[in-house]
Design an enzyme around this catalytic site. Structure first.
Site, mmCIF file in Angstrom:
data_model
loop_
_atom_site.group_PDB
_atom_site.id
_atom_site.type_symbol
_atom_site.label_atom_id
_atom_site.label_comp_id
_atom_site.label_asym_id
_atom_site.label_seq_id
_atom_site.Cartn_x
_atom_site.Cartn_y
_atom_site.Cartn_z
ATOM 1 N N THR A 1 0.805 -1.222 0.000
ATOM 2 C CA THR A 1 0.000 0.000 0.000
ATOM 3 C C THR A 1 0.840 1.276 0.000
ATOM 4 O O THR A 1 0.359 2.337 0.355
ATOM 5 C CB THR A 1 -0.955 0.015 1.212
ATOM 6 O OG1 THR A 1 -0.188 0.078 2.417
ATOM 7 C CG2 THR A 1 -1.841 -1.226 1.224
ATOM 8 N N TRP A 2 2.100 1.173 -0.410
ATOM 9 C CA TRP A 2 2.940 2.369 -0.469
ATOM 10 C C TRP A 2 2.320 3.428 -1.380
ATOM 11 O O TRP A 2 2.413 4.630 -1.102
ATOM 12 C CB TRP A 2 4.333 2.004 -0.986
ATOM 13 C CG TRP A 2 5.245 3.173 -1.128
ATOM 14 C CD1 TRP A 2 5.941 3.798 -0.125
ATOM 15 C CD2 TRP A 2 5.552 3.887 -2.330
ATOM 16 N NE1 TRP A 2 6.668 4.846 -0.639
ATOM 17 C CE2 TRP A 2 6.458 4.917 -1.990
ATOM 18 C CE3 TRP A 2 5.171 3.738 -3.662
ATOM 19 C CZ2 TRP A 2 6.969 5.810 -2.936
ATOM 20 C CZ3 TRP A 2 5.676 4.633 -4.610
ATOM 21 C CH2 TRP A 2 6.562 5.656 -4.242
ATOM 22 N N ASP B 1 -0.004 -4.879 3.519
ATOM 23 C CA ASP B 1 1.258 -4.373 4.048
ATOM 24 C C ASP B 1 1.323 -2.858 3.934
ATOM 25 O O ASP B 1 1.091 -2.293 2.868
ATOM 26 C CB ASP B 1 2.426 -4.998 3.273
ATOM 27 C CG ASP B 1 3.773 -4.523 3.770
ATOM 28 O OD1 ASP B 1 4.324 -5.173 4.664
ATOM 29 O OD2 ASP B 1 4.274 -3.489 3.253
ATOM 30 N N TYR C 1 5.135 5.485 5.193
ATOM 31 C CA TYR C 1 4.458 5.752 3.926
ATOM 32 C C TYR C 1 3.535 6.961 4.077
ATOM 33 O O TYR C 1 2.453 6.867 4.656
ATOM 34 C CB TYR C 1 3.652 4.533 3.471
ATOM 35 C CG TYR C 1 4.453 3.285 3.190
ATOM 36 C CD1 TYR C 1 5.836 3.315 3.071
ATOM 37 C CD2 TYR C 1 3.817 2.052 3.054
ATOM 38 C CE1 TYR C 1 6.559 2.163 2.824
ATOM 39 C CE2 TYR C 1 4.534 0.899 2.782
ATOM 40 C CZ TYR C 1 5.905 0.957 2.680
ATOM 41 O OH TYR C 1 6.619 -0.191 2.428
ATOM 42 N N TYR D 1 9.463 -8.513 -2.021
ATOM 43 C CA TYR D 1 8.842 -7.270 -2.475
ATOM 44 C C TYR D 1 9.485 -6.784 -3.767
ATOM 45 O O TYR D 1 10.571 -7.224 -4.137
ATOM 46 C CB TYR D 1 8.826 -6.203 -1.393
ATOM 47 C CG TYR D 1 10.122 -5.512 -1.013
ATOM 48 C CD1 TYR D 1 10.623 -4.448 -1.765
ATOM 49 C CD2 TYR D 1 10.794 -5.853 0.152
ATOM 50 C CE1 TYR D 1 11.770 -3.770 -1.388
ATOM 51 C CE2 TYR D 1 11.941 -5.170 0.551
ATOM 52 C CZ TYR D 1 12.431 -4.131 -0.230
ATOM 53 O OH TYR D 1 13.569 -3.467 0.167
ATOM 54 N N LEU E 1 7.784 -7.249 -9.526
ATOM 55 C CA LEU E 1 7.719 -6.854 -10.936
ATOM 56 C C LEU E 1 8.746 -5.773 -11.258
ATOM 57 O O LEU E 1 8.701 -5.167 -12.333
ATOM 58 C CB LEU E 1 6.307 -6.367 -11.287
ATOM 59 C CG LEU E 1 5.189 -7.394 -11.065
ATOM 60 C CD1 LEU E 1 3.829 -6.794 -11.410
ATOM 61 C CD2 LEU E 1 5.427 -8.653 -11.886
ATOM 62 N N ALA F 1 -0.740 -2.243 -5.874
ATOM 63 C CA ALA F 1 -1.770 -2.038 -6.903
ATOM 64 C C ALA F 1 -2.495 -0.747 -6.571
ATOM 65 O O ALA F 1 -2.984 -0.577 -5.459
ATOM 66 C CB ALA F 1 -2.744 -3.212 -6.961
ATOM 67 N N GLN G 1 11.380 -9.602 4.837
ATOM 68 C CA GLN G 1 10.878 -9.007 3.605
ATOM 69 C C GLN G 1 12.054 -8.435 2.816
ATOM 70 O O GLN G 1 12.780 -7.562 3.312
ATOM 71 C CB GLN G 1 9.861 -7.911 3.952
ATOM 72 C CG GLN G 1 9.071 -7.408 2.766
ATOM 73 C CD GLN G 1 8.060 -6.345 3.132
ATOM 74 O OE1 GLN G 1 8.036 -5.276 2.540
ATOM 75 N NE2 GLN G 1 7.224 -6.631 4.129
#
Length: 329
Positions: A20-21, A53, A58, A193, A196, A278, A165
């Site tokens: 959720t950054w 997360d 953030y 993490y 992609l 996302a 992580q």
């Protein structure tokens, strides 16, 4: 969505997790939309993606606030992971910052309370003493780590740690050299993490000119780009050459590059969950589809062998952002 239990805690985390950054306000990905973020978190829960997360860092708590709003009435469906930052790891600071995170998250407990980046100047035992007292008070369920290197992992002997992580992907395999073996030996599973590689493994960017300047901040890229926090040459030529190989491989086999990237991590038994951000329901659904795709082992062996040359040239510094040895210890 498959789930794995973390130790004997009873906490079961989904194989795909939601980062959720991007919900932290304006950043290199653009301004965040609270409504879209909440809809995305609800969609994740609806699809069995239960690990959400976030971090106090953030957006100075903005991401935690959005997660808290999204989980009203649905808290029991989620495994909430948040992080306490590097300078806040003394005992009293951990307690105070946990209380602040609980308030922003609008919850009585945090499932996984993580050290964001370990601090070699603050004894790990002092931090874990705070974690133990928070567990006794019912305010956290398990302590966890982010970005723990070999030395830090050694200092965790005797502590119960949910996961480590780490930045890990088909084009960033540096952690395989030392950190993952040490984590495995210590019985600490991995949460991967940046799976992609900030969009590089989606096929969206085929050359450096395709990557927005604001996103050229990692050690993938030359230090001459303004956002960079390192002074190195980066690996642009080698990475984009590999992406050409990947796209040809995908074209020949009817695959999407994100499917290959997710499959690379799914094949590794020490990776318990893959953390992908996302910004919208559409992006989340694309990530879920990519994660759930099944690719034959023979094909994956082929493309993984092609990425070995990247792994070989990238050295031992697993920090994606900071050079000169990085922040892992």
């Amino acid at each position: 969505m498959n789930k794995s239990e973390l130790g004997a805690s009873g906490i079961r985390v989904s194989g795909l997790a939601l980062g959720t950054w991007a919900y932290s306000g304006a950043n290199v990905w653009g301004a965040s939309d609270d409504r879209a973020a909440i809809e995305t978190i609800h969609c994740a829960l609806d699809h069995g993606v239960n690990l959400i997360d976030t971090a106090e860092r953030y957006g100075n708590g903005k991401s935690e606030e959005v997660v808290g709003m999204a989980l009203k009435g649905r808290r029991s469906q989620a495994v909430v992971a948040t992080k306490v930052y590097t300078g806040n790891l003394h005992y009293d600071d951990v307690i105070a910052h946990c209380e602040a995170s609980l308030k922003r998250l609008q919850t009585d407990y945090i499932d996984l309370y993580q050290i964001h980046w370990p601090n070699p100047d603050i004894p790990i035992g002092e931090t874990f003493a705070a974690f133990e007292d928070l567990k006794k008070a019912g305010k956290i369920r398990m302590a966890s780590m982010c970005n723990a290197g070999v030395g830090c992992i050694a200092s965790l002997a005797g502590q119960e740690v949910a996961m480590n992580q780490l930045p890990y992907s088909l084009i960033w395999r540096v952690a395989e050299k030392q950190i993952i073996p040490a984590s495995e030996a210590a019985g600490i599973p991995v949460c991967a993490y940046s799976p992609l590689a900030q969009g590089l493994l989606t096929g969206k960017f085929r050359r450096i000119e395709d990557v927005p300047v604001g996103r050229r901040e990692t050690r993938f890229y030359k230090s001459t780009w303004t956002p960079c926090r390192h002074n190195e040459n980066g690996f642009e030529d080698e990475i984009f050459a590999f992406i050409d190989v990947l796209m040809d491989f995908c074209g020949r086999n009817g695959l999407a590059p994100a499917e290959v990237a997710m499959s690379f991590l799914k094949r590794r038994p020490y990776v318990k969950t893959v953390l992908a951000g996302a910004r919208s329901v559409k992006q989340l659904e694309q990530n879920i589809a990519a994660y759930e795709a099944e690719i034959p082992d023979g094909l994956m062996d082929e493309i993984e062998a092609a990425s070995e040359s990247l792994k070989a040239i990238m050295g031992d510094n697993a920090d994606l952002w900071v050079g000169n040895g990085g922040r892992f210890y």
